[in-house]
Design an enzyme around this catalytic site. Sequence first.
Site, mmCIF file in Angstrom:
data_model
loop_
_atom_site.group_PDB
_atom_site.id
_atom_site.type_symbol
_atom_site.label_atom_id
_atom_site.label_comp_id
_atom_site.label_asym_id
_atom_site.label_seq_id
_atom_site.Cartn_x
_atom_site.Cartn_y
_atom_site.Cartn_z
ATOM 1 N N ASN A 157 0.940 -1.302 0.055
ATOM 2 C CA ASN A 157 -0.040 0.005 0.085
ATOM 3 C C ASN A 157 0.897 1.248 -0.120
ATOM 4 O O ASN A 157 1.774 1.421 0.953
ATOM 5 C CB ASN A 157 -0.884 -0.070 1.166
ATOM 6 C CG ASN A 157 -1.769 1.194 1.441
ATOM 7 O OD1 ASN A 157 -1.602 2.092 0.599
ATOM 8 N ND2 ASN A 157 -2.756 1.233 2.039
ATOM 9 N N LYS A 185 0.563 4.224 0.368
ATOM 10 C CA LYS A 185 0.137 5.199 1.306
ATOM 11 C C LYS A 185 0.609 5.054 2.665
ATOM 12 O O LYS A 185 0.607 5.815 3.801
ATOM 13 C CB LYS A 185 -1.474 5.393 1.254
ATOM 14 C CG LYS A 185 -1.953 6.058 0.191
ATOM 15 C CD LYS A 185 -3.375 6.365 0.277
ATOM 16 C CE LYS A 185 -4.087 6.701 -0.858
ATOM 17 N NZ LYS A 185 -5.297 7.118 -0.997
ATOM 18 N N CYS A 186 1.072 3.801 2.838
ATOM 19 C CA CYS A 186 1.550 3.356 4.067
ATOM 20 C C CYS A 186 3.170 3.341 4.432
ATOM 21 O O CYS A 186 4.132 3.012 3.461
ATOM 22 C CB CYS A 186 1.331 1.684 4.320
ATOM 23 S SG CYS A 186 2.032 1.205 5.939
ATOM 24 N N SER A 187 3.816 4.272 5.202
ATOM 25 C CA SER A 187 5.094 4.487 5.455
ATOM 26 C C SER A 187 5.995 3.109 5.295
ATOM 27 O O SER A 187 6.892 2.938 4.916
ATOM 28 C CB SER A 187 5.463 5.403 6.533
ATOM 29 O OG SER A 187 5.180 4.977 7.671
ATOM 30 N N ARG A 216 6.139 1.291 2.258
ATOM 31 C CA ARG A 216 6.994 2.083 1.183
ATOM 32 C C ARG A 216 8.618 1.777 1.780
ATOM 33 O O ARG A 216 9.486 1.351 0.793
ATOM 34 C CB ARG A 216 6.809 3.448 1.300
ATOM 35 C CG ARG A 216 5.508 3.906 0.364
ATOM 36 C CD ARG A 216 5.557 5.472 0.289
ATOM 37 N NE ARG A 216 5.681 6.127 1.728
ATOM 38 C CZ ARG A 216 4.879 6.600 2.192
ATOM 39 N NH1 ARG A 216 3.828 6.468 2.179
ATOM 40 N NH2 ARG A 216 5.177 7.349 3.446
#
Length: 113
Positions: free
Chosen positions: A7, A9-11, A14
């Site tokens: 995802n 949007k998830c740190s 990433r």
Amino acid sequence: MVTIYHNNKCSKSRQTLELLREKGVELQVVEYLKDTPSAEQLKAVLHKLGLQPEQVLRKGEQVYRENFAAKSFTDEEWLQIMADNPILIERPIVVKGDKAAIGRPPEKVLEIL
């Protein structure tokens, strides 16, 4: 081949993806919010993790709090709920062969490589 259920949007997701790329790992990136795994696929991933469906639920998500908190479901029902509401799936999950790991912290996934 290594698969990451990702995802953007998830740190943590990433960071895990970046870590794997830095290590030169050949990756298949599955953006699971767009390309949602089926209940059967989730069951297979959970088997590799050695976890039950309820153990990988993101219970802080609004959809969980509003619709599923304090309710009891079977494992099969939770699998379908996660397939229908992929935001509830903990992330990132990395799979290699018959092993899987959740990237929390991101370095945790290195154990299965």
